[in-house]
Design a protein around this motif. Structure first.
Motif, PDB file in Angstrom:
ATOM      1  N   PRO A 361       6.681  -4.568  -6.047  1.00 58.63           N
ATOM      2  CA  PRO A 361       5.628  -5.535  -5.742  1.00 58.63           C
ATOM      3  C   PRO A 361       4.391  -5.251  -6.582  1.00 58.63           C
ATOM      4  N   LYS A 362       3.694  -6.282  -6.963  1.00 60.52           N
ATOM      5  CA  LYS A 362       2.437  -6.077  -7.686  1.00 60.52           C
ATOM      6  C   LYS A 362       1.477  -7.199  -7.349  1.00 60.52           C
ATOM      7  N   GLY A 363       0.290  -7.098  -7.866  1.00 55.47           N
ATOM      8  CA  GLY A 363      -0.721  -8.119  -7.603  1.00 55.47           C
ATOM      9  C   GLY A 363      -2.038  -7.466  -7.237  1.00 55.47           C
ATOM     10  N   PRO A 364      -3.074  -8.286  -7.008  1.00 60.33           N
ATOM     11  CA  PRO A 364      -4.394  -7.735  -6.678  1.00 60.33           C
ATOM     12  C   PRO A 364      -4.324  -6.844  -5.435  1.00 60.33           C
ATOM     13  N   GLY A 365      -4.870  -5.644  -5.532  1.00 59.17           N
ATOM     14  CA  GLY A 365      -4.941  -4.770  -4.367  1.00 59.17           C
ATOM     15  C   GLY A 365      -3.622  -4.151  -3.947  1.00 59.17           C
ATOM     16  N   VAL A 366      -2.619  -4.194  -4.822  1.00 61.44           N
ATOM     17  CA  VAL A 366      -1.319  -3.645  -4.465  1.00 61.44           C
ATOM     18  C   VAL A 366      -1.018  -2.421  -5.325  1.00 61.44           C
ATOM     19  N   ARG A 367      -0.660  -1.329  -4.673  1.00 65.96           N
ATOM     20  CA  ARG A 367      -0.317  -0.088  -5.384  1.00 65.96           C
ATOM     21  C   ARG A 367       1.056   0.364  -4.934  1.00 65.96           C
ATOM     22  N   PHE A 368       1.904   0.747  -5.859  1.00 64.29           N
ATOM     23  CA  PHE A 368       3.271   1.143  -5.533  1.00 64.29           C
ATOM     24  C   PHE A 368       3.509   2.519  -6.136  1.00 64.29           C
ATOM     25  N   ASP A 369       3.464   3.558  -5.311  1.00 61.74           N
ATOM     26  CA  ASP A 369       3.700   4.928  -5.774  1.00 61.74           C
ATOM     27  C   ASP A 369       5.181   5.214  -5.593  1.00 61.74           C
ATOM     28  N   SER A 370       5.901   5.218  -6.697  1.00 62.91           N
ATOM     29  CA  SER A 370       7.351   5.264  -6.603  1.00 62.91           C
ATOM     30  C   SER A 370       7.938   6.472  -7.300  1.00 62.91           C
ATOM     31  N   GLY A 371       9.058   6.934  -6.784  1.00 66.18           N
ATOM     32  CA  GLY A 371       9.790   8.016  -7.429  1.00 66.18           C
ATOM     33  C   GLY A 371      11.156   7.556  -7.905  1.00 66.18           C
ATOM     34  N   VAL A 372      11.373   6.257  -7.890  1.00 60.42           N
ATOM     35  CA  VAL A 372      12.710   5.746  -8.210  1.00 60.42           C
ATOM     36  C   VAL A 372      12.643   4.643  -9.273  1.00 60.42           C
ATOM     37  N   PHE A 373      13.796   4.251  -9.766  1.00 56.50           N
ATOM     38  CA  PHE A 373      13.880   3.174 -10.749  1.00 56.50           C
ATOM     39  C   PHE A 373      15.237   2.505 -10.597  1.00 56.50           C
ATOM     40  N   GLU A 374      15.387   1.343 -11.198  1.00 51.89           N
ATOM     41  CA  GLU A 374      16.659   0.634 -11.120  1.00 51.89           C
ATOM     42  C   GLU A 374      17.743   1.452 -11.820  1.00 51.89           C
ATOM     43  N   GLY A 375      18.862   1.625 -11.137  1.00 56.19           N
ATOM     44  CA  GLY A 375      19.944   2.426 -11.698  1.00 56.19           C
ATOM     45  C   GLY A 375      19.937   3.863 -11.191  1.00 56.19           C
ATOM     46  N   PHE A 376      18.844   4.237 -10.519  1.00 51.53           N
ATOM     47  CA  PHE A 376      18.724   5.606 -10.004  1.00 51.53           C
ATOM     48  C   PHE A 376      19.660   5.827  -8.817  1.00 51.53           C
ATOM     49  N   GLU A 377      20.287   6.965  -8.797  1.00 52.39           N
ATOM     50  CA  GLU A 377      21.176   7.335  -7.706  1.00 52.39           C
ATOM     51  C   GLU A 377      20.367   8.215  -6.748  1.00 52.39           C
ATOM     52  N   VAL A 380      21.578  12.782  -1.829  1.00 58.69           N
ATOM     53  CA  VAL A 380      21.681  13.003  -0.375  1.00 58.69           C
ATOM     54  C   VAL A 380      20.902  14.238   0.060  1.00 58.69           C
ATOM     55  N   PHE A 381      20.384  15.010  -0.884  1.00 55.34           N
ATOM     56  CA  PHE A 381      19.888  16.344  -0.560  1.00 55.34           C
ATOM     57  C   PHE A 381      18.454  16.401  -0.054  1.00 55.34           C
ATOM     58  N   TYR A 382      17.687  15.357  -0.295  1.00 56.19           N
ATOM     59  CA  TYR A 382      16.252  15.489  -0.053  1.00 56.19           C
ATOM     60  C   TYR A 382      15.727  14.439   0.920  1.00 56.19           C
ATOM     61  N   ASP A 383      14.441  14.559   1.186  1.00 56.96           N
ATOM     62  CA  ASP A 383      13.732  13.623   2.028  1.00 56.96           C
ATOM     63  C   ASP A 383      14.011  12.175   1.575  1.00 56.96           C
ATOM     64  N   PRO A 384      14.185  11.247   2.537  1.00 53.77           N
ATOM     65  CA  PRO A 384      14.570   9.884   2.152  1.00 53.77           C
ATOM     66  C   PRO A 384      13.443   9.011   1.602  1.00 53.77           C
ATOM     67  N   ILE A 385      12.252   9.547   1.354  1.00 49.94           N
ATOM     68  CA  ILE A 385      11.177   8.683   0.862  1.00 49.94           C
ATOM     69  C   ILE A 385      11.452   8.235  -0.582  1.00 49.94           C
ATOM     70  N   LEU A 386      11.398   6.937  -0.801  1.00 48.92           N
ATOM     71  CA  LEU A 386      11.645   6.376  -2.135  1.00 48.92           C
ATOM     72  C   LEU A 386      10.331   6.073  -2.819  1.00 48.92           C
ATOM     73  N   ALA A 387       9.446   5.466  -2.051  1.00 47.70           N
ATOM     74  CA  ALA A 387       8.199   4.977  -2.613  1.00 47.70           C
ATOM     75  C   ALA A 387       7.234   4.695  -1.479  1.00 47.70           C
ATOM     76  N   LYS A 388       5.962   4.521  -1.836  1.00 42.53           N
ATOM     77  CA  LYS A 388       4.948   4.127  -0.865  1.00 42.53           C
ATOM     78  C   LYS A 388       4.297   2.861  -1.378  1.00 42.53           C
ATOM     79  N   LEU A 389       4.193   1.912  -0.492  1.00 44.73           N
ATOM     80  CA  LEU A 389       3.505   0.675  -0.845  1.00 44.73           C
ATOM     81  C   LEU A 389       2.144   0.709  -0.165  1.00 44.73           C
ATOM     82  N   ILE A 390       1.094   0.619  -0.953  1.00 41.42           N
ATOM     83  CA  ILE A 390      -0.254   0.715  -0.411  1.00 41.42           C
ATOM     84  C   ILE A 390      -1.031  -0.531  -0.836  1.00 41.42           C
ATOM     85  N   VAL A 391      -1.710  -1.151   0.098  1.00 36.37           N
ATOM     86  CA  VAL A 391      -2.527  -2.298  -0.271  1.00 36.37           C
ATOM     87  C   VAL A 391      -3.972  -2.085   0.179  1.00 36.37           C
TER      88      VAL A 391
END
Lengths: 504, 170
Positions: A361-377, A380-391
């Motif tokens: 997601p993007k746009g005015p006032g939108v921040r996406f702190d991500s640790g993933v990308f398309e194609g990323f596997e 199973v070993f770690y914390d399930p957090i993928l990204a944080k969406l902050i507005v």
């Protein structure tokens, strides 16, 4: 200033710290386990060092390997992120001994706040309010009865060896006390091998409100206001915001002042957070200190304009904290949603796997702190957090609307995520009214996936899949849409495996 | 004009949908509901449905037999379904109600095996614990019976396809 920093973490937080390093002209060193060789933090760092097999105990938690990676690459400081070694006093001490700067509090303060009993005693001595509870060990039911009366019902039975809700019982009146003590003891015994329990005042429908603090090495300590973190599931935060709808300027000032006193009492430096429980009667109680950069730090950054990771690095390098308390203002409203790889329709079961499609997601006032990308596997070993969406938006209502739209724009396909669930949370009338407590999810979302909207969505998903299947089987000449936007009709007659014309 | 009927599994549930082309529009019929819309392909992964004055968006991607679809923030897994061959790939497989091939609901690592071969088990008894993403998940048996085969060992990485344990009704 440091020339090079090693980031002893992975995922979105490692990426966040690497960005800060790049902006400050500091070299960055990523470490990675075998499961993370192609992860985003490895791609973005200037250098990357393998530190072992996938299980965290053999890689991200292996202090010697991390320190060796720092030595080998010439990193002068280590940023631990959150989790892993972030609140490990032994690691902080090892860094100090080896002449590597640990970007976090000094090991003495870290040790103190990490010990719940000692931390509580220190806070009480400093006049910080803590949840009233028994201070001596009781053995007879009569002693418990006297203690419960002194605390005032409702009270909570808690296991001394405690943690994870095991052995906890809520007691509303004297009649319920003895049965609760007995069952609490039984559960404590089987969970911890120790049946000792104690009583604590039970705070009904509390809010979880925390204060961000920054302190430099010379003791200059400021707070950066609160974060409201009441929306939790399984005692884990999933949505945070600031300002808290529960605070007014007087209470905010009082709690902020208390947070500063708490950190001073602990001899704390660098960034940290003081967690409070806030009762319906507006009384607040010290819970614990989170001695690290927190997952939810961006909401504070967006409303105060202070870059917390940059400040952490500056403080660790010995710089004075140039911000004065009176310089700080909360501007607008920020909300964060944690996007986890979990299936909200199946009791939040972990959902690792390949991200087949990602639209951020993007746009005015939108921040996406991500640790993933398309194609990323997603491993199973770690914390399930993928990204944080902050507005961020001008006020709470606008921020909630912005979040709702942004969550809808956040498309992660191939694995299950919490994005759709969080959207329903943000749009819930009780949440919109600002009535968030730690029991919110249990109360309003005992299950998810059956409400209004779900069936409409499912039907449209089905229609989309049907359109796609037809497009595929129609062959290269008959693909709808491949011949241009206007072309919506297709020659269905060329259909292969699908049965055309109804039942066969 | 032609009508096509398609069978799918949506999140594991069988659904039948018929698609009819009508001028430039498509008519989708499913379970008594009718959706008449113009469909626009925005990209390989995005479709737009225009119905009345509204525009609905769906993002989708195919991964093997499954199509992942996101609509308005909600995710669905749609897979092709051939009714004659029965349900496939969804959860535990039962054969003639007498035996059970227990699978893990998600990929993970086996951290504990709570039973041994030949052991009698009761419905809802924990057989295996699979850990994924720092969370322990107890895998239980849905029937009373005897453990006839254990396919995994502690420390094994498992997916959601391979059976972990077989339980046979006595």
């Amino acid at each position: 200033m440091f020339g090079k920093i090693l980031i002893a973490n992975r995922g979105e937080i490692a990426v966040r710290v690497i960005k800060a390093c790049r902006e400050m002209g500091i070299g960055s060193v990523a470490v990675y386990s075998e499961a993370d060789a192609t992860s985003l933090h490895v791609r973005q760092a200037d250098e990357a060092v393998p530190v072992g097999p996938p299980p965290a105990v053999e890689s991200y938690l292996d202090m010697e390997r991390i320190l060796e990676a720092a030595r080998a690459t010439g990193a002068e400081a280590i940023h631990p992120g959150y989790g892993f070694l972030a609140e490990n006093a032994a690691f902080a001490r090892l860094c100090e001994e080896r002449g590597i700067v640990f970007i976090g509090p000094n090991s003495t303060a870290l040790e103190l706040v990490g010990d719940k009993v000692r931390a509580r005693r220190t806070m009480e001595k400093a006049g910080i309010p803590t949840i009233p509870g028994m201070t001596s060990v009781a053995t007879s039911p009569e002693e418990f009865r006297v203690a419960a009366r002194a605390l005032g019902y409702p009270v909570m039975v808690k296991a001394s060896a405690g943690g994870g809700g095991k052995g906890m019982r809520i007691v509303c009146d004297e009649a319920g006390l003895v049965p609760a003590l007995e069952s609490g003891k039984r559960e404590a015994k089987s969970a911890f091998g120790d049946d000792s329990v104690y009583l604590e005042k039970y705070i009904e429908e509390p809010r979880h409100v925390e204060f961000q603090v920054l302190a430099d090495d010379r003791g200059h300590t400021i707070h950066l206001f609160e974060r409201e973190c009441s929306i939790q599931r399984r005692h884990q935060k999933i949505l945070e915001e600031t300002p808290s709808p529960a605070l007014d300027p007087e209470l905010r000032a009082e709690m902020g002042e208390t947070a500063i006193r708490a950190m001073r009492a602990a001899g704390y430096n660098n960034a940290g957070t003081v967690e409070f429980l806030l009762g319906r009667d507006r009384r607040f109680y010290f819970l614990e200190v989170n001695a690290r950069l927190q997952v939810e730090h961006p909401v504070t950054e967006l409303t105060t304009g202070v870059d917390l990771v940059r400040r952490q690095i500056l403080i660790a390098s010995g710089a004075d904290l140039s911000i004065r308390q009176e310089d700080l203002l909360q501007r607008g409203h920020a909300v964060e949603c944690r996007i986890y790889a979990e299936d909200p329709k199946s009791n939040f079961l972990p959902s690792p796997g390949r991200i087949a499609f990602l639209r951020e997601p993007k746009g005015p006032g939108v921040r996406f702190d991500s640790g993933v990308f398309e194609g990323f596997e997603v491993p199973v070993f770690y914390d399930p957090i993928l990204a944080k969406l902050i507005v961020w938006a001008e006020d709470r209502e606008a921020a909630c609307r912005r979040m709702s739209v942004a969550l809808g724009d956040c498309v992660i396909l191939g694995i299950h995520t919490t994005a759709g669930f969080l959207r329903d949370v943000v749009n819930h009338p009780e949440f919109r009214a600002g009535r968030s407590t730690t029991s919110f999810i249990g109360k309003y979302f005992p299950s998810w996936g059956t409400e209004e909207g779900e069936e409409d969505g499912r039907r449209l998903a089905l229609a989309a899949a049907a359109y796609e299947a037809l497009a595929r089987t129609a062959g290269p000449t008959g693909l709808p849409g491949r011949r241009g936007k206007e072309d919506v009709a297709t020659p269905w007659t060329t259909l292969g495996r699908w049965r055309a014309g109804g039942e066969t | 004009m032609s009508v096509t009927e398609l069978d799918f599994l949506v999140d594991g549930e069988p659904r039948k949908i018929s698609v009819e082309t009508k001028d430039k529009a498509f008519v989708f019929r499913e379970g008594g509901c009718v959706l008449e819309a113009e469909v626009r392909r925005i990209s390989a992964n995005e479709l737009q449905f225009r119905l009345g004055g509204r525009t609905l968006r769906a993002h989708l991607v195919r991964d093997g037999e499954r199509t992942f679809v996101s609509v308005d923030g909600r995710d669905f897994v749609v897979s092709e379904f051939r009714p004659e061959t029965g349900r496939r790939g969804e959860g535990d497989e039962k054969t003639a109600e007498t035996s059970l091939r227990v699978k893990s609901p998600m990929p993970g690592k086996v951290t504990n095996i709570a039973v041994s071969e030949g052991e009698e088990v009761r419905k809802n008894q924990t057989l295996v614990i699979v850990e994924a993403m720092k969370m322990e998940n107890e895998i239980k048996t849905a029937i009373d019976g005897v453990v006839t085969k254990i396919h995994v060992a502690v420390g094994d990485l498992v997916d959601s396809e391979r059976p972990l344990i077989e339980v046979e009704k006595q």
